[in-house]
Every structure is written in C-alpha cells, then in structure tokens.
Write a protein that holds these residues in place. Sequence first.
Motif, mmCIF file in Angstrom:
data_model
loop_
_atom_site.group_PDB
_atom_site.id
_atom_site.type_symbol
_atom_site.label_atom_id
_atom_site.label_comp_id
_atom_site.label_asym_id
_atom_site.label_seq_id
_atom_site.Cartn_x
_atom_site.Cartn_y
_atom_site.Cartn_z
ATOM 1 N N ALA A 37 71.864 14.928 78.031
ATOM 2 C CA ALA A 37 72.703 15.965 77.899
ATOM 3 C C ALA A 37 72.853 16.727 79.317
ATOM 4 O O ALA A 37 71.822 16.753 80.300
ATOM 5 C CB ALA A 37 72.290 16.976 77.128
ATOM 6 N N PRO A 38 74.124 17.439 79.777
ATOM 7 C CA PRO A 38 73.910 18.233 80.803
ATOM 8 C C PRO A 38 72.884 19.162 81.080
ATOM 9 O O PRO A 38 72.611 19.789 80.026
ATOM 10 C CB PRO A 38 75.578 18.730 80.794
ATOM 11 C CG PRO A 38 76.049 17.765 79.798
ATOM 12 C CD PRO A 38 75.162 17.277 78.850
ATOM 13 N N GLY A 39 72.544 19.538 82.269
ATOM 14 C CA GLY A 39 71.212 20.353 82.294
ATOM 15 C C GLY A 39 71.467 21.539 81.573
ATOM 16 O O GLY A 39 70.547 21.911 80.953
ATOM 17 N N PRO A 40 72.620 22.340 81.643
ATOM 18 C CA PRO A 40 72.490 23.739 80.862
ATOM 19 C C PRO A 40 72.612 23.495 79.409
ATOM 20 O O PRO A 40 71.977 24.646 78.637
ATOM 21 C CB PRO A 40 73.963 24.392 81.311
ATOM 22 C CG PRO A 40 74.625 23.494 82.331
ATOM 23 C CD PRO A 40 73.593 22.156 82.558
ATOM 24 N N LEU A 45 69.294 24.929 74.769
ATOM 25 C CA LEU A 45 68.435 24.440 73.669
ATOM 26 C C LEU A 45 67.012 25.106 73.685
ATOM 27 O O LEU A 45 66.616 25.799 72.851
ATOM 28 C CB LEU A 45 68.471 23.172 73.318
ATOM 29 C CG LEU A 45 67.456 22.632 71.954
ATOM 30 C CD1 LEU A 45 68.210 23.081 70.895
ATOM 31 C CD2 LEU A 45 67.579 21.106 71.980
ATOM 32 N N ALA A 46 66.482 24.820 74.827
ATOM 33 C CA ALA A 46 64.931 25.260 75.018
ATOM 34 C C ALA A 46 64.938 26.950 75.045
ATOM 35 O O ALA A 46 63.942 27.327 74.345
ATOM 36 C CB ALA A 46 64.654 24.841 76.307
ATOM 37 N N ALA A 47 65.677 27.415 75.609
ATOM 38 C CA ALA A 47 65.875 28.927 75.459
ATOM 39 C C ALA A 47 65.901 29.750 74.151
ATOM 40 O O ALA A 47 65.363 30.677 73.749
ATOM 41 C CB ALA A 47 66.751 29.367 76.439
#
Lengths: 201, 371
Positions: A37-40, A45-47
């Motif tokens: 998946a693209p970086g953002p 998701l992590a955030a």
Amino acid sequence: MPSALARPLARLIDELGKLPGVGPKTAQRLAYYILRAPGPDAEALAAAIRSVKTDLRYCSVCFNIAETDPCAICSSDERDAFVVCVVEEPLDVLAIERTGQYRGRYHVLHGAISPVNGVRPDDLKIPQLAERVKRGGIEELIFATNPNLEGEATAMYLAQLLGGSGARLTRLARGLPMGGDLEYADEVTVSRALEGRRAVS
Amino acid sequence: MRVVELALENLRSYADLTLPLAPGATALIGPNGGGKTNVLEAIHLLARGDSPRAREDRELVRWGATTARARADVLRAESERRIELLLFAPLEDERRPRRRLLLDGAGKRPEDAGGELVVVAFFPEDVELLGAAPPARRRFLDAMLGQVERAHRRESRELRRILEQRNALLRAAREDMTPPEAELAFWDRELVRLAASISLRRAALVAELAEPFREATARFSGASGLELRYAGQVGGDTVDERAAAYEQLLREKRDRERWQGTTLVGPHRDDLSVTSAGRPLPTFASRGEHRSAVLALKLAEAGWLTARTGETPVFLLDDVLSELDPARRDALARAIPRDAQALLTAAVVTSLPDELRERAAVLPVRMGEVG
C-alpha cells in the motif's frame, strides 16, 4: 531453517493473525497488502490503531467508550436522564441509537454473566449500575441484554438486584424479526412471539 | 418408511458409493473390515445426527480426504425426503467448519438432524447398554425421544448449557467463598423448568416401554419378570408437580451442592433400571442375558417408534446374529416386522436364520465395494 520471510513481515502476519475472524491465509494476504500500500495508507492505519488505545476512554457514568468523560450522550441536555437502557456492549448502543427513537441514556455492562467463562456480576459494570441507581433520579431501566442464555441470566440478576429501587424495570420485547417469514422462524422464537402478542388497535 | 438410495462420498472406507436399497430385509455379507458396518453407520448418522462409533467427524472422513458427504433418499408414507450431510476433517491448524445438513437441498442447522428418518439400531457397542454407566442409558432414552420430538432435542441441549454454567458458578463460589444465592436464581429457575419437562417425557416413555419390554424378553430368553423402570429423583404426572418437587429437592441439596461444587439435582442424575424380582440386572446376568435384554429393549423401542410416528422404523442390526444361539436368531428374525426395511450385517450367509434367508436380499460387501 532460515525463514523465507523477513522478520518484520512475519511479525505483522503474526499480529494480524491474532485478530478475530482472521486465519493464517487472510493474515498473509493483509500483510502483503499493507506492505504494498502507498505510504500514507499504511501510516494512517497505524495511527488509527494507536489512536483507539490512546485517545479513547470509558465514560465514568455509562461506561461507553468515548472521547470525552462524561461522554456526549451522558452530558447532553437533550437526553432524558430518567430512562437508562442497559446493554452488554458498546456496539449495542449503536444499534439502539440507529433507531433514532430512543432519547434516554445508557449503561454499558461490558459483557454478560457467564460463569463458564469466569464472568460473574462483579466482573461487569453491575456494581456501578447499582450505585448509579442508588443515587436516584432514574425512573425506568430498560434491560436490553441479548435474548440468549447469558443475556437472560444477566437481565434476571439485574431485576433481582434492582427490584427494590423504585425504578420501573422493563425488558426489550422478543419475537419475530421484521421482514421475516413466519414459516421460517424457529419454534422458540414463535412461542416467544405468541407469549408477547398484543391487541391490534 | 425406508431408505430408497444411499450415497456416500469419502465416508469411512467408501470413496464413492451409490447404493439402491430394496424394501424389506437386506443382508450385507462379507469379511470383517470390508465395510459392512460403515453402511449402517452412515444411515444412523443421517437419521440421528451421530455415529454409534465415532466421537468426532474427523474419524468418519476417509483418510486423505477433507470432506465427506452422505445422502439418503427416504420414502415415507406420505412424503419423500432427501437428507444430506457434509462432514469436514480440517487440515492441521485450520479451523473446523461446522457440519452442513441439507433437507431436500435446503440448508438446516445440524442440530435439526433427526426425525426425518427414524431408525432402531443395534450395534455391538450396545451390548453393554444395561451394564454400562447410567449416561449411556440416558442417551438411549434421549435419542429415542429426540427422533420424534424436536422439543426434547432442544431442551436436552439447553439443559447441557445450563448445567455447564451452573456447575461453573458453584465451583467458582466454592473457591472464593462467596454466597452464590442471588446468582443461582436464574440457573435454578431454568434447571427446574427443563428438569421437569425432560424427566416427565422420559418417565412417560419408560412407562410405555415397560409392557412391550416384558413381552419381548419373555419371547427372547424365556426369562420372565424383568421390570423396566425410570429411576428418577422426583415423581409426578405433570410438569408442575415435577417442578415443585425439583424446587424442593434443590433447597434440600443446596448445602451439599455448594460444598461439592456441582449440580446434584436434575435429570442428568436419573437412570433407566432393569430389575428382576427387585435385583438389578447387572449383578446376576450373563453376557448372553444382557444381549437378549438389550435386544428386547430395542424391539420395544421399535414398537414405540412405530406407534408414535405411524410408520415402521428402519432396523439397523450390526453383527447381531453371530453371537446369538439359533433359537434366539429365529426369535429375532420373527420379531422384525415383515413391512420393515431391515439392514443386517454378517460375515457369512449361513448365520442368517432360515426365516430371513428366504426373504432377505443378499449384498456381498468387500474392500469398500458393495454388490
């Protein structure tokens, strides 16, 4: 044997695999999806995962999960404080809110009585409910626990515990689902629906 | 009623079997290990939802396969039914999918198996029925009732869950020394409700079986005076009488239950007793007498099921004949109604009594092949 999987990827697969409903294959697919998946997207998701653990708290009145304490419902002047609907889980609050009909407040028990799973009344937010009722001002308690064995056990326990409190105790009706067919309903549901029949006005 | 056709896929020794079955008696003849019992077991599975031999579905699935399928086309007096069951043997660390049950192609809950095809079964495991521990006899009664009454199946399932919860509560309360009174109220109420209803149905069943059982034992063994009785904790002819008696008993046993940490009151403590002149059967009966008594019980069951459903059940008799003497073989052969579909297994055709050899179709079975 050296693993063919890079360690961070293996760790992600392991963690995803712990989620309910996610088996080993799904965990792998999700992990590779996140990897590509693209970086953002992955960051977002992590955030989001981090945020549910850091930015949420329990409302000290109703024990729903909220951003503020007391929660938006408990602190709203537009909600009727005389009526409290008792539910098992935060998701049940959403189910009742979706009706758009209910103007009272809630109490979230965070489970139902189930001795087999080691859950007894004091493991739930039942003492807190008793305390809340004792403080007064509640005229009706609606027991909206699930219509299964554990939910019924919980409702009956609450009825015994709070019977003398002066509040009116009610239980959600049980019966046929809307849009369903009578012929496909099981006999328990139909007999409950018969017991709970009402005059047609 | 009868099974018109049985089809098995990857079930036990059968990779793929389609077996048309004749009305009347059919003898499956072949060497041991050839797959005769598997045919009877599959019919039992479709009829009652369980196997007399296998504890887990995994055991029923052919080695190396992950899915097994069994299907029976059943002809009843006024209807035809297709029963299909899918069983899964999951690979290592895969979650086990639930069984799938289809009635006439429509998915049903697997718990709803039972009642569409009614069978009376005698497997070698049953010889121990009257000498074994009480749970086997309670299962026997419950399985019989479950074939004709959905409510009994449902209530038996509910009772199991209530007992698990109530026992867990009593254990937990014993450990942390908390008085469980308020918490017990709900489980007590449910226990009393289910105990009254389940025990009443069982007691009524046994009362109806007693006379046919006496007759059958007399015909079989010449033994007379064998008494069949439901040994229950409470009596009563109505649900209300029994509920009151169970409530009373719960009060009396309260302290003991708390001390032992388990439920001492309920139909899970009852038994089916067979006595002769007041003495329990197991203390004096030989193995042969046990076998005769169990066969008599099964014949009484067949009569009861016929009366209840208005149709003759299908007889499944696995390896019964080999251990009976000729006189009892003949008695058994005569006891199987002529209009009943009966499936029997035997290693050699000569063990069939004359009466059966005349009317039975013979199916050779070997190495997972039938016919």
